[in-house]
Design a protein around this motif. Sequence first.
Motif, PDB file in Angstrom:
ATOM      1  N   PRO A  91       0.817  -1.207   0.000  1.00  0.00           N
ATOM      2  CA  PRO A  91       0.000   0.000   0.000  1.00  0.00           C
ATOM      3  C   PRO A  91       0.862   1.273   0.000  1.00  0.00           C
ATOM      4  CG  PRO A  91      -0.306  -1.289   2.017  1.00  0.00           C
ATOM      5  CD  PRO A  91       0.589  -2.052   1.149  1.00  0.00           C
ATOM      6  N   ILE A 105      17.637   8.165   7.269  1.00  0.00           N
ATOM      7  CA  ILE A 105      18.960   7.588   7.006  1.00  0.00           C
ATOM      8  C   ILE A 105      19.853   8.609   6.316  1.00  0.00           C
ATOM      9  CG2 ILE A 105      20.199   5.854   5.671  1.00  0.00           C
ATOM     10  CD1 ILE A 105      17.753   4.055   5.948  1.00  0.00           C
TER      11      ILE A 105
ATOM     12  N   ILE B  31      -2.768   6.858  10.787  1.00  0.00           N
ATOM     13  CA  ILE B  31      -1.342   7.092  11.038  1.00  0.00           C
ATOM     14  C   ILE B  31      -1.138   8.567  11.344  1.00  0.00           C
ATOM     15  CG2 ILE B  31       0.959   6.954  10.073  1.00  0.00           C
ATOM     16  CD1 ILE B  31       0.025   4.563   8.515  1.00  0.00           C
ATOM     17  N   LEU B  33       1.083  11.802  12.914  1.00  0.00           N
ATOM     18  CA  LEU B  33       2.439  12.281  13.197  1.00  0.00           C
ATOM     19  C   LEU B  33       2.409  13.463  14.153  1.00  0.00           C
ATOM     20  CD1 LEU B  33       4.506  12.083   9.900  1.00  0.00           C
ATOM     21  CD2 LEU B  33       4.968  10.980  12.050  1.00  0.00           C
ATOM     22  N   ILE B 218       8.078  11.183  14.954  1.00  0.00           N
ATOM     23  CA  ILE B 218       8.529  10.137  14.040  1.00  0.00           C
ATOM     24  C   ILE B 218       9.106   8.987  14.845  1.00  0.00           C
ATOM     25  CG2 ILE B 218      10.152   9.577  12.182  1.00  0.00           C
ATOM     26  CD1 ILE B 218       9.855  12.404  11.169  1.00  0.00           C
ATOM     27  N   LEU B 221       6.342   6.932  16.325  1.00  0.00           N
ATOM     28  CA  LEU B 221       5.726   6.125  15.271  1.00  0.00           C
ATOM     29  C   LEU B 221       6.636   4.963  14.889  1.00  0.00           C
ATOM     30  CD1 LEU B 221       3.275   5.902  13.399  1.00  0.00           C
ATOM     31  CD2 LEU B 221       4.511   7.248  11.726  1.00  0.00           C
ATOM     32  N   ILE B 225       5.987   0.975  14.504  1.00  0.00           N
ATOM     33  CA  ILE B 225       6.181   0.327  13.196  1.00  0.00           C
ATOM     34  C   ILE B 225       7.134  -0.841  13.353  1.00  0.00           C
ATOM     35  CG2 ILE B 225       7.248   0.613  10.934  1.00  0.00           C
ATOM     36  CD1 ILE B 225       6.090   3.410  10.875  1.00  0.00           C
ATOM     37  N   GLY B 268      16.245   4.274  10.865  1.00  0.00           N
ATOM     38  CA  GLY B 268      15.741   4.389   9.497  1.00  0.00           C
ATOM     39  C   GLY B 268      15.827   3.067   8.760  1.00  0.00           C
ATOM     40  N   PHE B 269      16.998   2.415   8.861  1.00  0.00           N
ATOM     41  CA  PHE B 269      17.179   1.123   8.193  1.00  0.00           C
ATOM     42  C   PHE B 269      16.183   0.092   8.719  1.00  0.00           C
ATOM     43  CE2 PHE B 269      21.464   2.292   6.587  1.00  0.00           C
ATOM     44  CZ  PHE B 269      21.272   1.848   5.299  1.00  0.00           C
ATOM     45  N   MET B 271      13.334   0.598  10.059  1.00  0.00           N
ATOM     46  CA  MET B 271      11.981   0.932   9.641  1.00  0.00           C
ATOM     47  C   MET B 271      11.729   0.438   8.215  1.00  0.00           C
ATOM     48  SD  MET B 271      10.497   4.565  10.596  1.00  0.00           S
ATOM     49  CE  MET B 271       9.455   5.376   9.449  1.00  0.00           C
ATOM     50  N   ILE B 272      12.687   0.716   7.311  1.00  0.00           N
ATOM     51  CA  ILE B 272      12.501   0.311   5.908  1.00  0.00           C
ATOM     52  C   ILE B 272      12.453  -1.213   5.798  1.00  0.00           C
ATOM     53  CG2 ILE B 272      13.593   0.279   3.645  1.00  0.00           C
ATOM     54  CD1 ILE B 272      14.530   3.074   4.162  1.00  0.00           C
ATOM     55  N   LEU B 275       9.154  -2.559   7.248  1.00  0.00           N
ATOM     56  CA  LEU B 275       8.020  -2.252   6.374  1.00  0.00           C
ATOM     57  C   LEU B 275       8.031  -3.131   5.133  1.00  0.00           C
ATOM     58  CD1 LEU B 275       7.962   1.613   6.610  1.00  0.00           C
ATOM     59  CD2 LEU B 275       6.096   0.104   7.229  1.00  0.00           C
ATOM     60  N   ARG B 276       9.232  -3.456   4.646  1.00  0.00           N
ATOM     61  CA  ARG B 276       9.315  -4.245   3.427  1.00  0.00           C
ATOM     62  C   ARG B 276       9.005  -5.724   3.695  1.00  0.00           C
ATOM     63  NH1 ARG B 276       9.449  -7.438   0.285  1.00  0.00           N
ATOM     64  NH2 ARG B 276      10.658  -7.803  -1.610  1.00  0.00           N
ATOM     65  N   PRO B 279       5.387  -6.055   7.401  1.00  0.00           N
ATOM     66  CA  PRO B 279       4.681  -4.782   7.578  1.00  0.00           C
ATOM     67  C   PRO B 279       3.849  -4.703   8.856  1.00  0.00           C
ATOM     68  CG  PRO B 279       3.824  -6.012   5.705  1.00  0.00           C
ATOM     69  CD  PRO B 279       5.064  -6.704   6.139  1.00  0.00           C
ATOM     70  N   PHE B 288      -0.244  -2.531   7.663  1.00  0.00           N
ATOM     71  CA  PHE B 288      -0.735  -1.257   7.125  1.00  0.00           C
ATOM     72  C   PHE B 288      -1.402  -1.456   5.780  1.00  0.00           C
ATOM     73  CE2 PHE B 288       2.654   0.288   9.901  1.00  0.00           C
ATOM     74  CZ  PHE B 288       1.922   1.190  10.636  1.00  0.00           C
ATOM     75  N   GLN B 289      -2.444  -0.637   5.550  1.00  0.00           N
ATOM     76  CA  GLN B 289      -3.122  -0.744   4.258  1.00  0.00           C
ATOM     77  C   GLN B 289      -3.027   0.562   3.497  1.00  0.00           C
ATOM     78  OE1 GLN B 289      -6.832  -2.081   5.686  1.00  0.00           O
ATOM     79  NE2 GLN B 289      -6.318  -4.226   5.398  1.00  0.00           N
TER      80      GLN B 289
END
Lengths: 293, 289
Positions: A91, A105, B31, B33, B218, B221, B225, B268-269, B271-272, B275-276, B279, B288-289
């Motif tokens: 999404p 980052i 979501i 912030l 952030i 959140l 996440i 940051g890493f 989180m990515i 999420l990938r 999720p 998450f949708q």
Amino acid sequence: MLSQLIANGIAVGCLYALVATGLSLIYRTTRILHVAHGAAYTVGAYLLFLFFIELQLPIVPAVVISLVLVGVFGVLMNCAVFEPLERIKAPHMIALLSSLGIYTITVNFVAMIFGNETKRLIPGIERTYHFGDIILNRMQLYQIITVFIVFPILFYLLKYTTWGRQLRAVCDNPKLALVMGINVQMIRYSVFIVGSILAGGAAMLSALDAGMDPYVGMPVFLNGAVAMIIGGVGTFGGAAAGGFFIALLQSLVVFQFSGRWIDAVTFSVLILFLVFRPEGIFGVRKRIEEGGG
Amino acid sequence: MSYLLHILVMINIYAILALSLNIAVGYTGLISLCHAAFYGIGAYITTLIMINVGLSFFPALLFAAIGSLILGLIISLPSLRVRGDFFILSTLGFQIIVFVILYNWTGLTRGAFGIAGIPRPEIFGWQIITLRDFFILTQIIAMICAFLIYLLMNSPFGRALKSIREDEVAALALGKNVLKFKTQSFLIAAVFATIPGALFATYMRYIDPSSFTLMESIFILSIIIIGGTGNIKGPVMGAIFLVMLPEFLRFLQIPDSIAANMRQVIYGFLMILVLRFRPQGIWGEYKFQ
């Protein structure tokens, strides 16, 4: 005094317009609210710092190399994060949050290498030019000239070339564009390249004028996003016009109240627009979440 | 020992923050912030009432909760009219507006100077002074909050929120007043966020606006996440994990000048990657949708 403020507003508006147009290209094509657009901005400014100050290159090659590398940065973001997400049909919300991750980052990585403090590219005071009672410095003049060169080219590309037509088709309906044989993946890469170069270029102009720090990307992204929404998500020209609108508003706020309330006023305007006119000044009446058409 | 207790107190504070944000994000799919704005409002109102009016901890916290409720209404009225990306952007806008107000309303908040000398809390004659007392207090309050949120989210109300998060149109078709439920969920999250604010202010005895920035929102959140959304375990484990992580980095002898940036890069890493590949978060259950 007022005409001077309007002139300053227009110079800043040029930067916002560049950023907002890039953001709008990416948003309309990929439906990602690309927070890391601010990261591309930071990267642009610091690449110029690297080549122009640290490696002592002349300004023109330094700018050209930096612009190319910012484009590469755009490709990397898409290749490493957004394409894998697109493949699993994630999404858009996940793409947005991942974009926030890229921003965190990048900005902190830049801060680790170059330090958190403000840096200047050109020491001293810029040469100024007088037009009647308006005074502009050299960089402000370059900002305005850049916009007058870049926007007609961009307009031409979007309106009359195959790339532009395909891009607009993808904006309208990515699935249908795919069925019609358009290489949607290439279009997505191309908007990340062009968008990042627009943001990076704006960052270089701003950094040459006023210096930069690693965190400058976030406020710029926010102003760009506000500009895009105020101008109307449905049109590219709207984002640019929104950029000028925001910049003029901000310079009037400085004139009437003080610089400290700029952000509060900008976001109050954003919220007013989201509630009362979500299609923006120039947009067509349509819920914005459904995407620009 | 006091180092360990300090970390445990911070974990408790962030656990309540993450649990409360999870009501909006994980159970309702909103979501937001601007959670640091409610956190900040909780800290500032509690502090100002305790110092200027002389009320004790819990009555001051009650006023903070009312303040947060009003702020939550102001934020949710326009924000809940838009969905998805634009809801996020709208809450982000309010986060910045609240920060600017905290920073610039110098007559009330003393702006960037912050407020020092915040009194220690006193609860039914129990003077909370030592670190150990603070740990016990935050632990008890965190457990009560987790229990209340657990009860609320497993009640019919909580199930209605989950139905909205899964399919808003279907919930609407079943006769649920979606806007009302969303507003209530957002307001409950806002009210719960004042509790860690008040604890943080009386624990640190000094607050300034820099603790309640967009980056803080952030960070909160990213706790849920990475930790996980839609249950109690996810936010709690996320808070433990993300508060402990920089402390581990400390043992790796990373120089102080880049330690803070290094930490953010790792967040940051994470989180990515989460999420990938997962999720719903490491310990969570809602995607998450």
